[in-house]
Write an enzyme that holds these catalytic residues in place. Structure first.
Site, PDB file in Angstrom:
ATOM      1  N   GLY A 267       2.689  30.304  -3.556  1.00 35.20           N
ATOM      2  CA  GLY A 267       2.486  31.892  -3.499  1.00 35.20           C
ATOM      3  C   GLY A 267       3.606  32.050  -2.429  1.00 35.20           C
ATOM      4  O   GLY A 267       4.498  33.221  -2.770  1.00 35.20           O
ATOM      5  N   ALA A 268       3.555  31.579  -1.313  1.00 27.35           N
ATOM      6  CA  ALA A 268       4.610  31.980  -0.226  1.00 27.35           C
ATOM      7  C   ALA A 268       4.752  30.862   0.955  1.00 27.35           C
ATOM      8  O   ALA A 268       3.946  30.026   0.855  1.00 27.35           O
ATOM      9  CB  ALA A 268       4.128  33.261   0.386  1.00 27.35           C
ATOM     10  N   GLU A 270       5.718  30.105   4.955  1.00 23.93           N
ATOM     11  CA  GLU A 270       5.742  30.722   6.377  1.00 23.93           C
ATOM     12  C   GLU A 270       6.954  30.323   7.277  1.00 23.93           C
ATOM     13  O   GLU A 270       6.906  30.420   8.494  1.00 23.93           O
ATOM     14  CB  GLU A 270       4.450  30.431   7.201  1.00 23.93           C
ATOM     15  CG  GLU A 270       4.157  29.055   7.737  1.00 23.93           C
ATOM     16  CD  GLU A 270       3.326  28.391   6.763  1.00 23.93           C
ATOM     17  OE1 GLU A 270       3.390  28.508   5.528  1.00 23.93           O
ATOM     18  OE2 GLU A 270       2.770  27.258   7.259  1.00 23.93           O
ATOM     19  N   ASN A 271       8.086  29.960   6.573  1.00 27.19           N
ATOM     20  CA  ASN A 271       9.253  29.481   7.533  1.00 27.19           C
ATOM     21  C   ASN A 271       9.404  30.479   8.571  1.00 27.19           C
ATOM     22  O   ASN A 271       9.278  31.649   8.691  1.00 27.19           O
ATOM     23  CB  ASN A 271      10.508  29.576   6.506  1.00 27.19           C
ATOM     24  CG  ASN A 271      10.330  28.906   5.411  1.00 27.19           C
ATOM     25  OD1 ASN A 271       9.696  27.737   5.292  1.00 27.19           O
ATOM     26  ND2 ASN A 271      10.300  29.884   4.282  1.00 27.19           N
ATOM     27  N   GLU A 304       0.980  34.591   5.595  1.00 29.90           N
ATOM     28  CA  GLU A 304       2.304  34.103   5.893  1.00 29.90           C
ATOM     29  C   GLU A 304       2.557  34.761   7.521  1.00 29.90           C
ATOM     30  O   GLU A 304       2.954  33.982   8.318  1.00 29.90           O
ATOM     31  CB  GLU A 304       3.468  34.529   5.000  1.00 29.90           C
ATOM     32  CG  GLU A 304       3.043  33.789   3.714  1.00 29.90           C
ATOM     33  CD  GLU A 304       2.613  32.523   3.536  1.00 29.90           C
ATOM     34  OE1 GLU A 304       2.786  31.758   4.357  1.00 29.90           O
ATOM     35  OE2 GLU A 304       1.924  32.157   2.438  1.00 29.90           O
ATOM     36  N   GLU A 326      -4.104  25.822   7.733  1.00 29.96           N
ATOM     37  CA  GLU A 326      -4.284  26.583   6.450  1.00 29.96           C
ATOM     38  C   GLU A 326      -5.876  27.175   6.428  1.00 29.96           C
ATOM     39  O   GLU A 326      -6.134  28.307   6.252  1.00 29.96           O
ATOM     40  CB  GLU A 326      -4.177  25.643   5.255  1.00 29.96           C
ATOM     41  CG  GLU A 326      -2.641  25.229   4.981  1.00 29.96           C
ATOM     42  CD  GLU A 326      -1.669  26.462   5.136  1.00 29.96           C
ATOM     43  OE1 GLU A 326      -2.309  27.663   4.671  1.00 29.96           O
ATOM     44  OE2 GLU A 326      -0.492  26.174   4.816  1.00 29.96           O
TER      45      GLU A 326
END
Ligand code: TRP
Ligand code: ZN
Length: 877
Positions: A267-268, A270-271, A304, A326
């Site tokens: 989905g995405a 979080e960098n 995120e 998570e």
């Protein structure tokens, strides 16, 4: 079979890193053909390690080494060796600079891990172990470093150059290329590294934090998507305020960037300071996105963002701790979504997903604890157990402590461990410290796989005015653990009577959290003057399979009287499930199906309610999915489940026809609105129309068709399209085909809308499903390299279209295995995920078992299989 079978990595073998990397300086030059990565690593021996040797081992995958130097001196071939996925340097000093230059090929990278190309841009995905596909490194989360990154690329092809942190300097080269240097002041593990280079448009906004700092918010998307950014931006700002108010967490950089990419495995991501998103989780517009799509964008953007504290500032020591970030972050985003909309609706949606997907995982061959003890390939552990069960475990801690203590616990956790890479035990220790509670037994939730069963019975003694609840818990064996220790289960209960909830304490509280810790335990309520119906596990206070011998009448009663909204919904579901399970037996025995009138009456009552939230009403009126019924069955009879559910929908549609029509009309609005109330109305309206269609009312086809043609939003349009496509009546065929064609023609330039077009057809339950899917695989808009397309067509067909996928001839299984084998060569993460439906073979009849196993075995026998697919296939057989 592979030459060397991959083995397990064990948590018990954890060792602190032998070396540390204080500074990481990267220069990534992107050319037309390939890219070079120059890395300067400032390294030293880790004082916390008792390693005495001189050699240094680094991770590296598919890197073409150009040069290697220690303290500026180039190493000769004799001074190092490359063995598979490791670079071994025989001798290094205690403090040194390591310089390496490698060549990588982003254009040929179809795994979407490391540096890859997607449409108009280059971008990275490093979690969990993708950084080793970019440069030689200590690619593990407990090695945290200060990153400075220079990106160099063609100015015309890649006008935008991004990396983590703040833009430090930039300039042009005289060969048409340009460069930008980014510096991230926060120490981070390599999995949070990101880089983007491409032709992107920008939507900008700003946010002032609680301490008055201004943060620039930048959303980078393709030019054509610029109108679809508003919702993500609003969601981001809402999440930033919420995290300040609810968790006291402030954002820490001056810049927060989100980039949208079309080819993405999840989905995405979080960098730090540079989130990368699947377009499906960030772009939204009423004309292209359904109401559920809007909710998903809000939830993922928040998720995120929340990782900036739960994941980035405090990160994981090793990947066995994945749920530390998570599970906690899913819990945080679920609280956020509950606060932004309806808390009960959100809870129902989450529990539905948990009960179908996570419970199924927990009872199958890939079952694993929230804190696994071993894995082969970590990419396979981004699961419903790590995420959703992990969140449930954090929720139970929240329930046991209450909101104030829980907040003190998170404050201590963030304060103690800021800048560190820690474990699940560290998180729980903070909670234990603030509450002075003992979490020893509670840790079983993290360490044991499987869904506990909680059986409850009751008795009432009118003389003594005592009501007793007898609890008995057990947990079935799972692959890693045969004998389970009892769990510490918070059970939120109320006692309901026709005149309302009984007070359970002197303060008049009507809900109490019982703590069940023993295999057998009895709780006695005193001063109970009439026999109540117990409302158990309110709000779904623990992820267990609860059973209590409710009669159908008691369930109807709770449906109408329970003060707990979640349990009102749940009572309705249990009522439907009991009836459906009985009908499945009738169907198998050839007994004609008859619908119990109590369900019709219960539905009529709910439809007549005027003061209930309409979204909640719609959820109560939605029958349990085939998927859930399958999960609950001893042996899954796909055909019986399908026919019974269809029968129920048809009967409910027929019996309440006029009410459905009235509800449909009463909830149809002339003007589109995006408010929560309008979304709720749409869901009730579309559900009503679907029942009208199921009940085959004469006007239903034309109502559907008109709604499809005239809809001014994707929720209504898609809902009508789904109805038309699944209507078994002959006269529906031309309308359905026309609608599909029109939909395609209208939206062929919108990849995200085409995903929905594929999904609708992949989920069509009419006969001939597999042939339709095979034809669509040849459609020019289908793209085997794009995970969203694969999930929309193959994933939806194999996971949601049970009646077609499980066709007795086994062609569905063969189709899936063929595709997994082909996908595995391109994108192992996606291949191994798609394999899931076949891993459930034990749940089916003997004929299907044999067919499914045969296909699994064929996958496993494939030469050169990835570690990802190998792990799932071998564990399942
Ligand atoms: N950390 C991401 C999240 O949950 C998950 C993720 C994104 C991921 N991309 C990935 C995990 C690729 C494994 C591989 O927010
Ligand atoms: Zn996450």
């Amino acid at each position: 079979m592979r030459d060397a079978q991959p083995g397990n990595i064990y948590l018990k073998d954890y060792e602190v890193p032998r070396f540390l990397i204080d500074k990481t300086e990267l220069r990534v030059e992107i050319g037309d053909k390939d890219a070079t990565v120059l890395a300067n690593l400032t390294m030293r021996r880790n004082p916390a390690s008792n390693y005495q040797g001189k050699s240094l081992s680094l991770h590296g995958v598919q890197l073409e080494l150009q040069q290697l130097a220690v303290d500026g001196r180039a190493l000769s071939k004799a001074e190092y060796e490359v063995n598979g996925e490791e670079l071994l340097i025989h001798r290094v000093p205690d403090n040194f600079t390591l310089t390496s230059e490698v060549l990588i090929r982003p254009r040929e990278n179809t795994s979407l891990e490391g540096l890859f190309k997607s449409r108009t841009m280059y971008c990275t995905q490093c979690e969990a172990q993708g950084f080793r596909k970019i440069t030689y490194y200590l690619d593990r989360p407990d090695v945290m470093s200060e990153f400075t990154t220079t990106v160099v690329a063609s100015k015309s092809e890649c006008p935008v150059l991004l990396s983590n942190g703040n833009l430090h300097d930039w300039g042009a080269l005289d060969d048409g290329r340009h460069w930008a240097t980014w510096h991230d002041p926060f120490l981070k593990p390599a999995y949070l590294f990101a880089l983007v280079a491409g032709d992107l448009s920008l939507v900008e906004d700003s946010f002032t934090t609680c301490s008055g700092r201004d943060v620039a918010l930048k959303l980078y998307v393709e030019e054509k998507d610029i109108e679809k950014c508003g919702h993500a931006m609003d969601s981001l700002k809402n999440a930033m305020v919420w995290d300040e108010e609810v968790y006291g967490r402030e954002y820490d950089l001056d810049l927060y960037m989100i980039v949208a990419v079309d080819d993405f495995n999840m989905g995405a991501m979080e960098n730090k300071g540079l989130n990368i998103f699947n377009t499906s989780c960030v772009l939204a517009h009423p004309s292209t996105t359904t109401d559920d799509g809007f909710k998903r964008v809000e939830a993922v953007v928040a998720h995120e963002y929340f990782h900036n504290w739960s994941g980035n500032r405090v990160t994981c020591r090793d990947w066995f701790q994945l749920s530390l970030k998570e599970g906690f972050t899913v819990f945080r985003d679920s609280q956020f979504s509950a606060d932004m909309g309806s808390a009960t609706v959100k809870r129902v949606e989450d529990v539905n997903m948990l009960r179908t997907v996570q419970f199924a995982e927990d009872s199958g061959p890939t079952a694993h604890p929230v804190q696994p003890a071993y894995y082969m390939e970590i990419s396979n552990f981004y699961t419903a157990t790590i995420y959703e069960k992990g969140s449930e475990v954090v929720r139970m801690i929240h329930t046991l402590l209450g909101p104030e203590l829980f907040r003190r616990g998170t404050d201590i956790y963030f304060e103690r461990h800021d800048g560190q890479a820690v474990t699940i035990e560290d998180f729980v220790a903070a909670m234990a410290d603030v509450s002075e509670r003992d979490f020893t037994q509670f840790m079983n939730w993290y360490r044991q796989a499987g869904t506990p069963r909680l059986s409850v019975t009751s008795d009432y003694d009118p003389q003594q005015q005592q009501f007793s609840l007898h609890f008995s818990q057990s947990c079935p064996p799972t692959p890693e653990c045969q004998e389970k220790q009892p769990y510490h289960i918070p059970v939120s209960v109320g006692l309901v009577t026709p005149s309302g909830d009984l007070p359970l304490d002197a303060k008049g509280n009507t809900t109490q959290v019982l703590e069940i810790t023993q295999p057998e335990q009895t709780v006695v309520f005193e001063g109970i003057t009439e026999a109540p119906v117990p409302s158990l596990l309110r709000g779904f206070s623990a992820p267990v399979k609860l059973s209590y011998p409710y009669t159908l009448d008691q369930l109807s009663f709770l449906m109408g009287h329970d003060s707990d909204g979640f349990n009102r919904w749940n009572a309705g579901q249990q009522l439907s499930i009991q009836l459906m399970q009985a009908l499945v037996t009738d169907y198998r025995e050839g007994t004609p199906l008859v619908l119990d009138q109590r369900l019709v009456e219960a539905f009529a009552k709910v439809l007549a309610e005027t003061d209930t939230d309409k979204a909640m009403q719609a959820l109560v009126l939605m029958l349990p999915s085939e998927y859930l019924l399958a999960e609950l069955a001893e042996v899954i009879d796909v055909e019986a489940i399908h026919q019974v559910r269809r029968f129920m929908c048809r009967e409910l549609g027929r019996e309440l026809r006029d009410t459905w029509r009235a509800t449909y009309l009463a909830n149809s609005e002339k003007v589109f609105e995006m408010s929560g109330a309008a979304v709720a109305k749409r869901s009730l309206k579309n559900l009503s129309l679907r029942y009208l269609l199921n009940g085959a009312s004469d006007d239903s086809l034309s109502l559907m068709h008109t709604q499809f043609m005239e809809a001014d939003n994707m929720t209504d349009r898609l809902s009508a399209l789904n109805g038309l496509v699944n209507d078994p009546r002959e006269e529906a065929r031309p309308l359905s085909e026309q609608a599909l064609d029109k939909f395609y023609n209208d939206w062929q330039h919108e990849p995200l809308v085409l995903n929905q077009w594929f999904q609708t057809q992949a989920a069509c339950v009419l006969p001939g499903g597999l042939e339709r899917v095979k034809v669509l695989m040849e459609h020019p808009a289908f793209d085997f390299h794009n995970p969203n397309k694969v999930r929309s067509l193959i994933g939806v067909f194999c996971n949601s279209n049970l009646i077609n996928f499980h066709d007795e001839a086994g062609e569905g299984y063969r189709f899936l295995a063929d595709n997994v084998i082909a996908l595995d060569k391109l994108n192992p993460q996606i291949a191994s995920r798609q394999l899931t439906p076949l891993t459930k073979w034990r749940r089916y009849d003997l004929t299907r078992q044999a067919l499914m196993r045969e296909e699994l075995a064929r996958v496993l026998a494939e030469p050169g299989l990835s570690r990802d697919t190998y792990e799932i296939a071998s564990k399942s057989l």
